[in-house]
Design an enzyme around this catalytic site. Sequence first.
Site, PDB file in Angstrom:
ATOM      1  CG  LEU A  65      18.212  68.845  64.855  1.00 13.99           C
ATOM      2  CD1 LEU A  65      19.096  67.605  64.875  1.00 13.99           C
ATOM      3  CD2 LEU A  65      18.946  70.053  65.417  1.00 13.99           C
ATOM      4  N   PRO A  66      16.840  71.381  61.398  1.00 10.52           N
ATOM      5  CG  PRO A  66      17.962  73.421  61.161  1.00 10.52           C
ATOM      6  CD  PRO A  66      17.919  72.177  62.003  1.00 10.52           C
ATOM      7  CB  THR A  96      10.675  67.616  57.352  1.00 12.74           C
ATOM      8  OG1 THR A  96       9.513  67.791  58.158  1.00 12.74           O
ATOM      9  CG2 THR A  96      10.260  67.125  55.979  1.00 12.74           C
ATOM     10  CE  LYS A 171       6.391  67.210  56.791  1.00 11.32           C
ATOM     11  NZ  LYS A 171       5.526  68.113  57.484  1.00 11.32           N
ATOM     12  CE  LYS A 246      13.458  70.345  55.316  1.00  5.08           C
ATOM     13  NZ  LYS A 246      13.423  70.302  56.772  1.00  5.08           N
TER      14      LYS A 246
HETATM   15  P1  NAD Z   1      14.036  76.203  63.208  1.00  5.11           P
HETATM   16  O1  NAD Z   1      15.107  76.632  62.264  1.00  5.11           O
HETATM   17  O2  NAD Z   1      13.164  77.230  63.842  1.00  5.11           O
HETATM   18  O3  NAD Z   1      14.681  75.326  64.391  1.00  5.11           O
HETATM   19  C1  NAD Z   1      15.778  74.457  64.241  1.00  5.11           C
HETATM   20  C2  NAD Z   1      16.631  74.568  65.512  1.00  5.11           C
HETATM   21  O4  NAD Z   1      17.699  73.611  65.415  1.00  5.11           O
HETATM   22  C3  NAD Z   1      17.280  75.944  65.678  1.00  5.11           C
HETATM   23  O5  NAD Z   1      16.950  76.466  66.957  1.00  5.11           O
HETATM   24  C4  NAD Z   1      18.776  75.668  65.548  1.00  5.11           C
HETATM   25  O6  NAD Z   1      19.582  76.498  66.375  1.00  5.11           O
HETATM   26  C5  NAD Z   1      18.834  74.214  66.008  1.00  5.11           C
HETATM   27  N1  NAD Z   1      20.056  73.519  65.548  1.00  5.11           N
HETATM   28  C6  NAD Z   1      20.561  73.476  64.302  1.00  5.11           C
HETATM   29  N2  NAD Z   1      21.687  72.714  64.286  1.00  5.11           N
HETATM   30  C7  NAD Z   1      21.879  72.285  65.562  1.00  5.11           C
HETATM   31  C8  NAD Z   1      22.865  71.493  66.191  1.00  5.11           C
HETATM   32  N3  NAD Z   1      23.899  70.988  65.503  1.00  5.11           N
HETATM   33  N4  NAD Z   1      22.768  71.260  67.520  1.00  5.11           N
HETATM   34  C9  NAD Z   1      21.728  71.775  68.226  1.00  5.11           C
HETATM   35  N5  NAD Z   1      20.753  72.548  67.691  1.00  5.11           N
HETATM   36  C10 NAD Z   1      20.847  72.797  66.365  1.00  5.11           C
HETATM   37  O7  NAD Z   1      13.157  75.145  62.375  1.00  5.11           O
HETATM   38  P2  NAD Z   1      11.646  74.671  62.703  1.00  5.11           P
HETATM   39  O8  NAD Z   1      10.677  75.536  61.981  1.00  5.11           O
HETATM   40  O9  NAD Z   1      11.525  74.435  64.163  1.00  5.11           O
HETATM   41  O10 NAD Z   1      11.640  73.281  61.917  1.00  5.11           O
HETATM   42  C11 NAD Z   1      12.327  72.147  62.413  1.00  5.11           C
HETATM   43  C12 NAD Z   1      11.997  70.944  61.538  1.00  5.11           C
HETATM   44  O11 NAD Z   1      10.578  70.742  61.547  1.00  5.11           O
HETATM   45  C13 NAD Z   1      12.395  71.107  60.076  1.00  5.11           C
HETATM   46  O12 NAD Z   1      12.913  69.883  59.624  1.00  5.11           O
HETATM   47  C14 NAD Z   1      11.084  71.473  59.384  1.00  5.11           C
HETATM   48  O13 NAD Z   1      11.057  71.085  58.024  1.00  5.11           O
HETATM   49  C15 NAD Z   1      10.081  70.684  60.225  1.00  5.11           C
HETATM   50  N6  NAD Z   1       8.717  71.216  60.214  1.00  5.11           N
HETATM   51  C16 NAD Z   1       8.489  72.539  60.425  1.00  5.11           C
HETATM   52  C17 NAD Z   1       7.184  73.024  60.435  1.00  5.11           C
HETATM   53  C18 NAD Z   1       6.904  74.501  60.670  1.00  5.11           C
HETATM   54  O14 NAD Z   1       5.761  74.932  60.458  1.00  5.11           O
HETATM   55  N7  NAD Z   1       7.877  75.291  61.127  1.00  5.11           N
HETATM   56  C19 NAD Z   1       6.106  72.150  60.249  1.00  5.11           C
HETATM   57  C20 NAD Z   1       6.360  70.788  60.072  1.00  5.11           C
HETATM   58  C21 NAD Z   1       7.681  70.333  60.068  1.00  5.11           C
END
Ligand code: NAD
Length: 298
Positions: A65-66, A96, A171, A246
């Site tokens: 999740l975000p 994260t 992390k 972030k």
């Molecule tokens: P994203 O925004 O693409 O995905 C998050 C998903 O969570 C979305 O599809 C959203 O609809 C869903 N969501 C939000 N609230 C919700 C709820 N209450 N119930 C159900 N679903 C819900 O984000 P991402 O890029 O996939 O990143 C996710 C996590 O991974 C973050 O914490 C980010 O910091 C971490 N991260 C991302 C990367 C990257 O390169 N994208 C790398 C390492 C870590």
Amino acid sequence: MIRIAFIGLGNMGGGMCANLVKSGHNVAAFDLNPEAVAAVAAKGARAASSIADAVKDADVVVSMLPAGKHVLSVYFGPDGVKHHAKRGTLLIDCSTIAVTDAREAHIQADLSGLILVDAPVSGGVAAAEAGTLTFMVGGTASAFEKAEQVLKGMGKNIFHAGGAGNGQAAKIANNMLLGISMIGTCEAFNLAEKLGLDAETFFRISSVSSGQCWSMTSYCPAPGPLPTSPANRDYKPGFAVSMMLKDLHLAAEAARTSGAGIRLGEHAASIYQALSDKGFGGLDFSGVMKDVKGEIAG
Ligand code: NAD
């Protein structure tokens, strides 16, 4: 075969969920975005209509999740996982989030008769899709052992970082170092160029000398030496400036609460923040090279 509920099917979660299906697990998937659910259903996951529907039969819940507020509400909010999961269900949060939020989630899980590990990842969308993520896990040794069975379907390197919140601590400390080292690498390439060395020559020397680091040898911010790095596609991400910010904000928050000095971490955050304020938050974070070279106005 483990019965898994996967919540949060965005850029990262979509690929991770598909890999759990590929590993032979029985996966029920939920996201607020129906298109994200449909995409993993097409790959063999069961489309769940709500958190309750996803977790009702699950042995393990995985979330991606975000931010911390989403994690705390999905698990412990009014209609959250804790109201629908069986006692003893293992919760693996891969998002994260702040160390303090992760530790709060551990306390709430304990109070609810659930077992939680914080398991943030290193590696971006490509690693999520390829199943080659690195996981840093915080929680008890027995919870880690159980979580490892699931995490190995999504990653290559899985580390037990210690107790509650230690996965998030590893992390953000790692990503703060990455954010700092990237700026240093850009300044070194720029200085070398101003003094008459082309990027290839400096790379050949420094990549086997004492300045060598991951930002140089795996993600070189100067166009040329490393064909795979975002520098060769005008800094299209990759890992965006906004994502780095972030993580640096989480590091700053953790430094405040723990009393650790992070002067370079704070300075790095201000450099990425300025880039973001000028409208470049979507640029790959190695695009800080443009700023170092004076190519960004303002
Ligand atoms: P994203 O925004 O693409 O995905 C998050 C998903 O969570 C979305 O599809 C959203 O609809 C869903 N969501 C939000 N609230 C919700 C709820 N209450 N119930 C159900 N679903 C819900 O984000 P991402 O890029 O996939 O990143 C996710 C996590 O991974 C973050 O914490 C980010 O910091 C971490 N991260 C991302 C990367 C990257 O390169 N994208 C790398 C390492 C870590």
